[in-house]
Design an enzyme around this catalytic site. Structure first.
Site, PDB file in Angstrom:
ATOM      1  N   LYS A 235      -2.909  -9.962  -8.077  1.00 57.31           N
ATOM      2  CA  LYS A 235      -4.241 -10.480  -7.774  1.00 57.31           C
ATOM      3  C   LYS A 235      -5.324  -9.512  -8.230  1.00 57.31           C
ATOM      4  O   LYS A 235      -5.113  -8.293  -8.284  1.00 57.31           O
ATOM      5  CB  LYS A 235      -4.381 -10.783  -6.288  1.00 57.31           C
ATOM      6  CG  LYS A 235      -4.585  -9.576  -5.414  1.00 57.31           C
ATOM      7  CD  LYS A 235      -5.232  -9.935  -4.078  1.00 57.31           C
ATOM      8  CE  LYS A 235      -5.706  -8.654  -3.392  1.00 57.31           C
ATOM      9  NZ  LYS A 235      -6.884  -8.795  -2.580  1.00 57.31           N
TER      10      LYS A 235
ATOM     11  N   LYS B  41     -10.349  -4.932  -6.088  1.00 57.01           N
ATOM     12  CA  LYS B  41     -11.269  -3.838  -6.373  1.00 57.01           C
ATOM     13  C   LYS B  41     -10.585  -2.486  -6.283  1.00 57.01           C
ATOM     14  O   LYS B  41     -11.108  -1.498  -6.757  1.00 57.01           O
ATOM     15  CB  LYS B  41     -12.525  -3.899  -5.496  1.00 57.01           C
ATOM     16  CG  LYS B  41     -12.311  -4.144  -4.021  1.00 57.01           C
ATOM     17  CD  LYS B  41     -13.658  -4.245  -3.320  1.00 57.01           C
ATOM     18  CE  LYS B  41     -13.741  -5.368  -2.315  1.00 57.01           C
ATOM     19  NZ  LYS B  41     -12.790  -5.296  -1.189  1.00 57.01           N
TER      20      LYS B  41
ATOM     21  N   LYS C 181       0.836  -1.204   0.000  1.00 52.84           N
ATOM     22  CA  LYS C 181       0.000   0.000   0.000  1.00 52.84           C
ATOM     23  C   LYS C 181       0.869   1.252   0.000  1.00 52.84           C
ATOM     24  O   LYS C 181       0.598   2.217  -0.706  1.00 52.84           O
ATOM     25  CB  LYS C 181      -0.948   0.022   1.207  1.00 52.84           C
ATOM     26  CG  LYS C 181      -2.076  -0.974   1.083  1.00 52.84           C
ATOM     27  CD  LYS C 181      -3.434  -0.311   1.213  1.00 52.84           C
ATOM     28  CE  LYS C 181      -4.544  -1.212   0.690  1.00 52.84           C
ATOM     29  NZ  LYS C 181      -5.432  -1.751   1.696  1.00 52.84           N
TER      30      LYS C 181
HETATM   31  P1  ADP Z   1      -9.648  -6.345  -2.570  1.00 53.58           P
HETATM   32  O1  ADP Z   1      -8.180  -6.501  -2.790  1.00 53.58           O
HETATM   33  O2  ADP Z   1     -10.400  -6.611  -3.806  1.00 53.58           O
HETATM   34  O3  ADP Z   1      -9.987  -5.020  -1.936  1.00 53.58           O
HETATM   35  P2  ADP Z   1     -10.083  -7.472   0.007  1.00 53.58           P
HETATM   36  O4  ADP Z   1      -8.682  -7.220   0.411  1.00 53.58           O
HETATM   37  O5  ADP Z   1     -11.162  -6.631   0.592  1.00 53.58           O
HETATM   38  O6  ADP Z   1     -10.136  -7.455  -1.574  1.00 53.58           O
HETATM   39  O7  ADP Z   1     -10.403  -8.994   0.283  1.00 53.58           O
HETATM   40  C1  ADP Z   1     -11.653  -9.533   0.733  1.00 53.58           C
HETATM   41  C2  ADP Z   1     -11.562 -11.049   0.770  1.00 53.58           C
HETATM   42  O8  ADP Z   1     -11.477 -11.551  -0.562  1.00 53.58           O
HETATM   43  C3  ADP Z   1     -10.319 -11.601   1.477  1.00 53.58           C
HETATM   44  O9  ADP Z   1     -10.627 -12.819   2.123  1.00 53.58           O
HETATM   45  C4  ADP Z   1      -9.346 -11.819   0.356  1.00 53.58           C
HETATM   46  O10 ADP Z   1      -8.369 -12.768   0.653  1.00 53.58           O
HETATM   47  C5  ADP Z   1     -10.282 -12.273  -0.753  1.00 53.58           C
HETATM   48  N1  ADP Z   1      -9.738 -11.872  -2.050  1.00 53.58           N
HETATM   49  C6  ADP Z   1      -9.490 -10.611  -2.463  1.00 53.58           C
HETATM   50  N2  ADP Z   1      -8.993 -10.595  -3.708  1.00 53.58           N
HETATM   51  C7  ADP Z   1      -8.922 -11.889  -4.075  1.00 53.58           C
HETATM   52  C8  ADP Z   1      -8.477 -12.548  -5.254  1.00 53.58           C
HETATM   53  N3  ADP Z   1      -8.029 -11.873  -6.293  1.00 53.58           N
HETATM   54  N4  ADP Z   1      -8.527 -13.875  -5.292  1.00 53.58           N
HETATM   55  C9  ADP Z   1      -8.991 -14.586  -4.262  1.00 53.58           C
HETATM   56  N5  ADP Z   1      -9.433 -14.037  -3.121  1.00 53.58           N
HETATM   57  C10 ADP Z   1      -9.398 -12.709  -3.016  1.00 53.58           C
END
Ligand code: ADP
Ligand code: TRP
Length: 361
Positions: free
Chosen positions: A230, A233, A111
């Site tokens: 990965k 959002k 971040k």
């Molecule tokens: P983002 O990076 O999209 O903001 P979050 O960090 O809020 O996502 O993650 C919410 C949940 O979804 C967590 O349990 C995270 O491990 C899972 N998650 C987020 N992105 C992925 C991904 N690309 N593949 C699999 N799981 C994910």
């Protein structure tokens, strides 16, 4: 039967990575475990959120939870800020966490890195504003981003102490297992260290030491525009992810633009990260194995494959969206209020034990 807890941040809409890596497992787990699933609005504040958008996102995520199959009769479903003990325990835990431990967290390092990229982006933003260019699909305008950066600075303490609040979330409920994507494993491991340290320091088993639970396939869905990172959002481009609320045409467009590997064959494998990712997604939304899909598309090329993938995604998303729109906001609010009341009963009891153990009167 275990005590299981997890959460996601209400930043933007959820995408298929959040579903495959997290919520899909939750729905299965609630059948035979004691489950708590919530929305971490306090964590979301570590990055600027427009108040009216945040309000909307919290309710939308709650409706998504319900539409995806979380059941308030089987799980406790609530919003983090509605249960005051989360923030309260985070403070207490912060007093036994070392700076170095938080500095080592990869999410924090990532971040900070992306925030320092912002310095370079300020110039771009200023240019965009001068040219009156709209940022594609961004929920905020370039001017708003720039004003915010100037007002508040790039970094904040909350970003640093984020894992301490997450540890509080987990330890408040005697959680045994925490289903999360691969990217959150390090935070759960830190939570284990904090729990053990606290128990040792105060000579009592106040906290249960939780285990991370990483699902195998779908644990890490990669970005459509960059299979090395990965799906997220918070990605810069909307072509990185498929949102659960994307419409049919948008899904087709995004899949069409998704990067592929060189060559023309529909084959996965470690040396073909883009196809590997698309095949995994296809497999998870069609219940066909990757091998079966490779056979089905042998000799057919990327266009047919992508059409099939977009259709599989759209079939799932259309059914989901119908359920989502049928859930009223007032219904979601009632379920969240009930969930917060149930969570508070437990967290208040735990907090009393903690205060007793550390000598607060
Ligand atoms: P983002 O990076 O999209 O903001 P979050 O960090 O809020 O996502 O993650 C919410 C949940 O979804 C967590 O349990 C995270 O491990 C899972 N998650 C987020 N992105 C992925 C991904 N690309 N593949 C699999 N799981 C994910
Ligand atoms: N940090 C997690 C994420 O970004 C969200 C989260 C906050 C969480 N508190 C939690 C996940 C407790 C599991 C348990 O995905």
């Amino acid at each position: 039967m275990s005590r299981i807890l997890s959460a996601v941040q209400p930043t933007n809409n959820l995408h298929i990575g959040n579903y495959l890596g997290a919520i899909k497992q939750w729905v299965e787990l609630q059948e035979s475990n004691e489950t708590i699933f919530f929305i971490v609005d306090l964590h979301a504040l570590t990055v600027y959120q427009k108040p009216e958008l945040l309000r909307q996102n919290i309710l939308d995520v709650a409706r998504m939870y319900l539409a995806l199959g979380l059941n308030p009769n089987k799980s406790i479903i609530f919003v983090q800020s509605h249960v005051k003990e989360h923030a309260e325990l985070a403070w207490i835990l912060g007093t036994i966490v070392k700076m170095g431990e938080l500095e080592r967290m990869t999410q924090f390092k990532d971040k900070i890195e992306s925030l320092s990229e912002i310095t370079g982006q300020i110039k771009n933003l200023e240019m965009l504003i001068k040219d009156e260019t709209r940022i594609y699909l961004a929920p905020v305008t370039a001017q708003e981003i720039l004003d915010y950066i100037k007002k508040r600075g790039h970094s904040n303490v909350g970003l640093f102490t984020y894992p301490v609040l997450m540890a509080a979330d987990i330890l408040l409920y005697d959680t045994e297992r925490v289903p999360v994507g691969e990217d959150q494993k390090q935070h759960v491991e830190l939570t284990r260290d904090i729990a053990e340290r606290f128990n040792k320091l105060y000579g009592k088993v106040v906290f249960t030491v939780p285990e991370p639970m990483i699902s195998q396939s779908g644990a890490r869905v990669m970005g459509l525009d960059d299979p090395a990172k990965k799906m997220s959002k918070s990605a810069a481009s909307a072509y990185n992810y498929i949102s659960l609320l994307d419409d049919v045409a948008t899904v087709k467009k995004k899949i069409k633009k998704a990067v592929t590997d060189s060559g023309a064959e529909v084959l996965g494998g470690a040396s073909r990260p883009a196809l590997n990712n698309l095949l995994t997604i296809y497999s998870l939304f069609s219940d066909k194995s990757v091998t079966a899909l490779e056979k089905e598309f042998a000799g057919k090329g990327y266009v047919d494959f992508k059409n099939g993938l977009a259709d599989a995604l759209n079939a799932f998303l259309e059914a989901f969206q119908e359920k989502f729109h049928a859930i009223k906001e007032s219904e979601a609010r009632d379920i969240l209020a009930d969930g917060a009341a149930r969570a508070s009963t437990r967290s208040a009891l735990k907090m009393a034990q903690i205060k007793e153990a550390i000598g607060l009167i």
